[in-house]
Scaffold this motif. Structure first.
Motif, PDB file in Angstrom:
ATOM      1  N   TYR A 179     -72.921  77.956 -85.016  1.00  0.00           N
ATOM      2  CA  TYR A 179     -74.190  77.259 -85.209  1.00  0.00           C
ATOM      3  C   TYR A 179     -74.945  77.798 -86.413  1.00  0.00           C
ATOM      4  O   TYR A 179     -75.507  77.062 -87.213  1.00  0.00           O
ATOM      5  CB  TYR A 179     -75.073  77.373 -83.969  1.00  0.00           C
ATOM      6  CG  TYR A 179     -74.751  76.377 -82.878  1.00  0.00           C
ATOM      7  CD1 TYR A 179     -74.076  76.764 -81.733  1.00  0.00           C
ATOM      8  CD2 TYR A 179     -75.146  75.043 -82.997  1.00  0.00           C
ATOM      9  CE1 TYR A 179     -73.793  75.856 -80.728  1.00  0.00           C
ATOM     10  CE2 TYR A 179     -74.859  74.125 -81.996  1.00  0.00           C
ATOM     11  CZ  TYR A 179     -74.177  74.535 -80.864  1.00  0.00           C
ATOM     12  OH  TYR A 179     -73.902  73.632 -79.869  1.00  0.00           O
ATOM     13  N   PHE A 180     -74.975  79.151 -86.519  1.00  0.00           N
ATOM     14  CA  PHE A 180     -75.717  79.747 -87.636  1.00  0.00           C
ATOM     15  C   PHE A 180     -75.137  79.278 -88.963  1.00  0.00           C
ATOM     16  O   PHE A 180     -75.868  78.973 -89.899  1.00  0.00           O
ATOM     17  CB  PHE A 180     -75.662  81.280 -87.574  1.00  0.00           C
ATOM     18  CG  PHE A 180     -76.327  81.854 -86.348  1.00  0.00           C
ATOM     19  CD1 PHE A 180     -75.917  83.082 -85.836  1.00  0.00           C
ATOM     20  CD2 PHE A 180     -77.371  81.188 -85.715  1.00  0.00           C
ATOM     21  CE1 PHE A 180     -76.534  83.620 -84.713  1.00  0.00           C
ATOM     22  CE2 PHE A 180     -77.979  81.716 -84.584  1.00  0.00           C
ATOM     23  CZ  PHE A 180     -77.560  82.945 -84.082  1.00  0.00           C
TER      24      PHE A 180
ATOM     25  N   CYS B 190     -85.775  75.626 -90.200  1.00  0.00           N
ATOM     26  CA  CYS B 190     -84.612  74.949 -89.641  1.00  0.00           C
ATOM     27  C   CYS B 190     -84.962  74.293 -88.312  1.00  0.00           C
ATOM     28  O   CYS B 190     -84.627  73.140 -88.063  1.00  0.00           O
ATOM     29  CB  CYS B 190     -83.480  75.962 -89.451  1.00  0.00           C
ATOM     30  SG  CYS B 190     -82.006  75.232 -88.794  1.00  0.00           S
TER      31      CYS B 190
ATOM     32  N   PHE C 101     -69.526  81.158 -80.665  1.00  0.00           N
ATOM     33  CA  PHE C 101     -70.125  79.835 -80.874  1.00  0.00           C
ATOM     34  C   PHE C 101     -71.475  79.927 -81.553  1.00  0.00           C
ATOM     35  O   PHE C 101     -71.838  79.071 -82.363  1.00  0.00           O
ATOM     36  CB  PHE C 101     -70.214  79.055 -79.568  1.00  0.00           C
ATOM     37  CG  PHE C 101     -71.260  79.568 -78.617  1.00  0.00           C
ATOM     38  CD1 PHE C 101     -70.976  80.606 -77.749  1.00  0.00           C
ATOM     39  CD2 PHE C 101     -72.538  79.037 -78.610  1.00  0.00           C
ATOM     40  CE1 PHE C 101     -71.940  81.089 -76.880  1.00  0.00           C
ATOM     41  CE2 PHE C 101     -73.505  79.517 -77.739  1.00  0.00           C
ATOM     42  CZ  PHE C 101     -73.212  80.556 -76.871  1.00  0.00           C
ATOM     43  N   GLU C 102     -72.244  81.000 -81.229  1.00  0.00           N
ATOM     44  CA  GLU C 102     -73.577  81.059 -81.828  1.00  0.00           C
ATOM     45  C   GLU C 102     -73.479  81.246 -83.338  1.00  0.00           C
ATOM     46  O   GLU C 102     -74.280  80.705 -84.098  1.00  0.00           O
ATOM     47  CB  GLU C 102     -74.431  82.162 -81.169  1.00  0.00           C
ATOM     48  CG  GLU C 102     -74.265  83.555 -81.691  1.00  0.00           C
ATOM     49  CD  GLU C 102     -73.083  84.289 -81.075  1.00  0.00           C
ATOM     50  OE1 GLU C 102     -72.212  83.622 -80.451  1.00  0.00           O
ATOM     51  OE2 GLU C 102     -73.014  85.518 -81.200  1.00  0.00           O
ATOM     52  N   LYS C 103     -72.426  81.926 -83.757  1.00  0.00           N
ATOM     53  CA  LYS C 103     -72.230  82.097 -85.201  1.00  0.00           C
ATOM     54  C   LYS C 103     -71.866  80.766 -85.849  1.00  0.00           C
ATOM     55  O   LYS C 103     -72.300  80.470 -86.957  1.00  0.00           O
ATOM     56  CB  LYS C 103     -71.093  83.097 -85.476  1.00  0.00           C
ATOM     57  CG  LYS C 103     -71.296  84.434 -84.839  1.00  0.00           C
ATOM     58  CD  LYS C 103     -71.765  85.431 -85.889  1.00  0.00           C
ATOM     59  CE  LYS C 103     -72.062  86.790 -85.286  1.00  0.00           C
ATOM     60  NZ  LYS C 103     -70.925  87.374 -84.564  1.00  0.00           N
TER      61      LYS C 103
ATOM     62  N   LEU D  55     -82.176  79.134 -81.770  1.00  0.00           N
ATOM     63  CA  LEU D  55     -80.979  78.352 -81.436  1.00  0.00           C
ATOM     64  C   LEU D  55     -81.133  77.757 -80.050  1.00  0.00           C
ATOM     65  O   LEU D  55     -80.848  76.584 -79.804  1.00  0.00           O
ATOM     66  CB  LEU D  55     -79.730  79.240 -81.504  1.00  0.00           C
ATOM     67  CG  LEU D  55     -78.423  78.549 -81.115  1.00  0.00           C
ATOM     68  CD1 LEU D  55     -78.107  77.410 -82.080  1.00  0.00           C
ATOM     69  CD2 LEU D  55     -77.259  79.543 -81.093  1.00  0.00           C
TER      70      LEU D  55
ATOM     71  N   ASP E 180     -76.116  75.765 -89.625  1.00  0.00           N
ATOM     72  CA  ASP E 180     -77.519  75.624 -89.998  1.00  0.00           C
ATOM     73  C   ASP E 180     -77.813  76.093 -91.422  1.00  0.00           C
ATOM     74  O   ASP E 180     -78.893  75.820 -91.945  1.00  0.00           O
ATOM     75  CB  ASP E 180     -78.415  76.386 -89.006  1.00  0.00           C
ATOM     76  CG  ASP E 180     -78.514  75.670 -87.667  1.00  0.00           C
ATOM     77  OD1 ASP E 180     -78.847  76.319 -86.651  1.00  0.00           O
ATOM     78  OD2 ASP E 180     -78.235  74.446 -87.639  1.00  0.00           O
TER      79      ASP E 180
END
Lengths: 158, 777
Positions: free
Chosen positions: A111-112, B124, A107-109, B87, A115
């Protein structure tokens, strides 16, 4: 764009991006409402609906994952479908034949990637290639650090 | 302490949980482990722990204890840490919490970092959740970075600047210098974000808008290049080059061209070009066309271009793709006010969309259909809309019914059509009709005088079929109460009159009172209707019985009404007719429909009864007859009295029926003339105006005129114009008398005059018998 949500057909949230400040309570309400509205839609409906003062655009990919965006009045709905499509393509390119599990476990990827594509509810980069390049370079930076630290961490320090 | 488990491991484990409780247990266990790990200030695994926390947060579990850890990660030197830290900040922190301000310094440092990806992270985060304070603190850094030639950073800074402007609009000025050569970029990412920045500035400031109008030629050129350029693999989407940028430019052109002739002219060609050349087989082409149409409609485009735009929308309406049909309907709804005729041309297609299976499309089609209704197409449109009302989902019915009522009110070609339409709505969607429609409908029916018999008949028949739809039942009850006499006398002209007896009507109304389907409001309507029929029907005893039963009803409202009505029967029997009369008069005015009929009774009773009954009794003694009925004289202008006066004026239908005036009294210099008018619509009411004049040399002051009539009549005396009859015929005092004469008996009147003349009180009595026959026949 006010928000972007990814959720499964069973009502599990996979990603939430908010482009305006909302309280936790408000966010939860929006998520609940979106799931309720979108999951209730019959199979071959049009991809748009009206909710409060927002236009909601949604599309289902990978059989069970819904992508749902809340747009303001001046946003172009048809283009929003293209934006969602572009995000899916970026995910696909990064993970290689992406499926829902990839997004769950990384999931963090997700988001990356998002972004590098969107910011402040607007498109940051319209070139697929450019986004791909930035992600690769950033990942390389991470891997470099991992190697330095002499720890058996895979790409993705977690 | 063993190394904390990895993120993927945790995810895998949690997914094996079979119940919510099991999952919760796992989460709690892991959270505890993470907490102790945080306490140990372990730098190595902080990143891993925060990532796990973020996962659990997404599942819905609280993760606020990780907020400070995110800040520590951001402050770390490692890119890996920063990535997760930022994040985390974006997910766990928000501008409402003071904690977020602690980030400001880190962000400031990272904005100046040597690695562009770190700078990117900071930009960001700032662009995502920077609060006003943070934006104020860091605006300078952002402005500095705008000058960079690094395109990766440039696009991020530009959108960050957009965020700053949105948060702190006053800072917009400081970004102005940086916009100097914004559009001479080749990089699409930078170009796109620049257009966004320009759009934001133009939308917020008319000065900026004026300043940036000069960019129109440049924008047109860029757009042209995009369209004409060959295949560019990097930006291609289904054969179209960078549709995102094209749409954004079109939107900026819209803002710049709005209200400005020169700019609009400069973009005419390119808009026509895009409108005609864009490939429409895929969604992306249609997205561009859509934006183009919106732009054409908003700027001062020439009429040919506008027609082209509407035609594109018309074509969209026929597209197989639902999304495109939906978007077309939405756009047409926006333009229907300004380009009504052009949109009318597509009316039949729009009406067809009412039959579409898709809910969103149906809703838009309905809204647009109502906007297109006019005097010419009302009959056809209403047929379609009523058909839609029959078959649509319940979620539409209320809005559709309201829309039908509005349209019918505006454009009804005939009263009969109007009543029929209302009937249709009430019978097919009666339970979805809004509560406030009921008084409006009653008002409407009242005004359609010639349709009363037809209306009450149709409503009665509808009641026989179905008493479940409350608005229908309420309107029907009201009508029956009001026009029940027309119903039983079978006077309908428009259709075959039905044979119905008084008892049958009362059966129906009583049925409403006892039915479980009736709401309390409906019961109130039914009871009042029954009461009203006591002056129209002959079976008064039955009505009296019903009313007295409800005097002990559990429902307080009903009980109150019944008690008041009972009182009318017992004490003011003579006034029931007057009650009928006043109601009839006042019905013509909105304040009846605003007050419920119950309140109406209160008003009547209060105005007619709060009376100096004493006065009436005096008159009785003086006039010494039991055949004379005490009369209520309004000397004070209470609201109803003046309402009566206004009524008289506003009724307007009073025709001077050519009844000759007469002199009722002429003695000692005081002359009183009567002039007559007939009140419409009730021919049983004679309106007499007295004119008192004084031929003596002294004024007559404290002048009071009183009158009494035999029992079969009802009389109402309104306020006099003054209490002084000036001397030497210099003026008259006028006063209005209304006489109800339902039995058409010969009018007789006894009058009493009191006044002060030359210092002494004068009093006189007289009988007036010489009324012209026309005044009472």
């Amino acid at each position: 764009m006010r928000f972007l949500l990814l959720f499964s057909r069973q009502g599990k949230l996979r990603l939430q991006k908010w482009f305006t400040p909302l309280t936790d309570r408000e966010k939860k309400k929006v998520i609940r409402d979106m799931m309720m509205l979108v999951l209730a839609r019959p199979a071959r409906s049009c991809n748009f609906l009206q909710w409060r003062d927002l236009k909601i655009v949604y599309k289902r990919w990978y059989a069970s994952l819904y992508f749902c965006a809340g747009l303001e009045d001046h946003d172009n709905e048809l283009l929003a479908l293209e934006v969602l499509h572009r995000y899916v393509e970026l995910l696909d390119k990064y993970f290689g034949n992406v499926c829902e599990l990839d997004i769950i476990f990384n999931f963090e990827k997700a988001y990356f990637i998002l972004d590098e594509f969107l910011m402040e509810g607007e498109i940051l980069e319209t070139s697929k290639v450019a986004v791909g390049v930035s992600l690769e370079e950033a990942d390389t930076l991470q891997e470099g650090e991992a190697k330095e630290a002499w720890r058996p961490l895979s790409a993705g320090a977690c | 302490m063993p190394a904390p488990i990895r993120l993927r491991e945790l995810i895998r484990t949690i997914r094996t949980a079979r119940t919510q409780a099991e999952e919760r247990e796992m989460i709690q266990k892991e959270c505890a482990a993470i907490r102790s790990s945080f306490r140990e200030e372990d730098n190595t695994y902080r990143c891993r722990n925060v990532a796990k926390l973020l996962y659990m947060h997404m599942l819905g579990y609280p993760a606020h204890f990780g907020q400070l850890e995110c800040l520590k990660l951001i402050a770390s030197q490692k890119f890996t840490d920063k990535r997760i830290g930022y994040l985390g900040a974006m997910l766990l922190l928000d501008e409402r919490q003071d904690v977020h301000l602690l980030m400001t310094n880190c962000i400031k440092n990272d904005l100046n970092h040597s690695t562009q990806y770190v700078q990117g992270l900071a930009l960001c985060t700032l662009g995502c959740m920077g609060s006003s304070e943070m934006c104020r603190d860091l605006a300078g850094e952002v402005e500095k970075l705008l000058k960079t030639s690094n395109s990766y950073l440039r696009k991020k800074v530009t959108l960050c600047a957009v965020h700053v402007i949105r948060k702190v609009p006053e800072l917009m000025e400081m970004f102005l210098p940086a916009t100097k050569n914004l559009l001479s970029e080749k990089n699409h990412g930078v170009l796109h974000t620049s257009v966004v920045l320009l759009t934001e500035m133009c939308e917020r400031s008319p000065d900026m808008l004026a300043h940036f109008r000069k960019l129109v030629p440049q924008l047109v050129r860029i757009l042209k290049n995009l369209i004409m350029s060959g295949y560019s693999p990097e930006h291609d989407v289904s054969g179209i080059s960078d549709p995102f940028l094209q749409v954004r430019i079109l939107r900026l052109l819209r803002i710049l061209g709005k209200g400005d002739d020169d700019s609009s002219e400069a973009m005419n060609d390119i808009l026509a070009q895009v409108a005609t050349n864009t490939e429409t087989s895929k969604n992306v082409g249609n997205a561009i066309l859509y934006e183009t149409v919106l732009t054409i409609m908003d700027i001062k485009s020439e009429s040919g271009l506008r027609v082209l735009a509407i035609n594109i929308l018309g074509r969209f309406l026929l597209n197989n793709d639902k999304n495109i049909r939906y978007v077309a309907l939405t756009s047409l709804l926006k333009t229907v006010q300004t380009d009504h005729n052009a949109v009318q041309r597509h009316r039949s297609t729009i009406v067809d969309c009412l039959k579409d299976l898709d809910v969103s499309i149906k809703r838009r089609a309905m809204e647009l259909s109502f906007a297109l209704v006019n005097g010419n197409n009302i009959r056809g449109m209403m047929k379609e809309l009523l058909y839609f009302l029959d078959s649509c989902d319940p979620e539409f019915k209320a809005d559709c019914a309201s829309g039908v009522f509005l349209a019918a009110e505006k454009y009804a070609p005939s009263k009969r059509w109007h009543i029929d339409t209302i009937m249709r709505v009430l019978t097919t969607a009666g339970s979805y009709v809004r509560d406030d429609s009921v008084p409006n409908l009653i008002q409407l029916i009242t005004n359609s005088v010639e349709m009363h018999a037809y209306t009450v008949q149709r409503l009665y028949k509808a009641l026989l079929d179905d008493i479940s739809q409350q608005p229908l039942v309420q309107v029907a009850s009201w009508c029956i109460g009001e026009y029940g006499d027309l119903l039983v006398s079978g006077q309908c002209e428009e259709e075959e009159p039905i044979q119905v007896t008084e008892d049958e009507v009362l059966d129906v109304l009583e049925g409403l009172l006892v039915s479980n389907l009736s709401t309390p409001v409906t019961r109130g309507y039914a009871l009042t209707a029954i009461m009203k029929l006591s002056t129209r029907f002959t079976s008064v005893n039955r009505i009296k019985k019903v009313v007295s039963i409800y005097g002990s009803s559990i429902d307080v409202e009903l009980q109150q009404r019944a008690v008041e009505y009972n009182a009318l029967f017992k004490k003011y029997d003579h006034m029931r007719n007057g009650f009928h009369l006043s109601l009839l008069m006042i019905i013509n005015f909105r304040f009846f429909v605003v007050l419920s009929s119950f309140k109406m009774v209160q008003v009547c009773l209060s105005c007619l009864c709060v009376v100096p009954i004493l006065q009436a009794n005096d008159l009785l003694d003086l006039l010494g007859g039991n055949d004379v009925v005490p009369v209520i004289q309004n000397t004070v202008s209470t609201k109803p009295a003046s309402a009566g006066g206004e009524l008289l004026d506003l009724l307007g239908d009073l025709s001077l029926s050519g009844i000759p005036p007469m002199t009722a009294y002429n003695k000692n210099g005081l002359k009183i003339d009567f002039t007559f008018e007939r009140a419409n619509p009730n021919p049983n009411i004679a309106v007499i105006t007295i004119h008192a004049s004084n031929s003596t040399e002294a004024d007559m002051t404290d002048f009071v005129f009183q009158a009494a009539v035999p029992k079969t009549f009802q009389l109402q005396l309104l306020s006099p114009s003054s209490n002084v009859v000036p001397a030497l015929n210099q003026g008259t005092v006028t006063q209005v008398i209304r006489v109800l004469n339902p039995q058409k008996q010969q009018l007789r009147m006894r009058i009493k005059l009191t006044y002060t003349h030359k210092g002494s009180a004068v009093q006189d009595l007289a009988e007036v018998n010489n009324f012209p026959p026309q005044s009472w026949q």
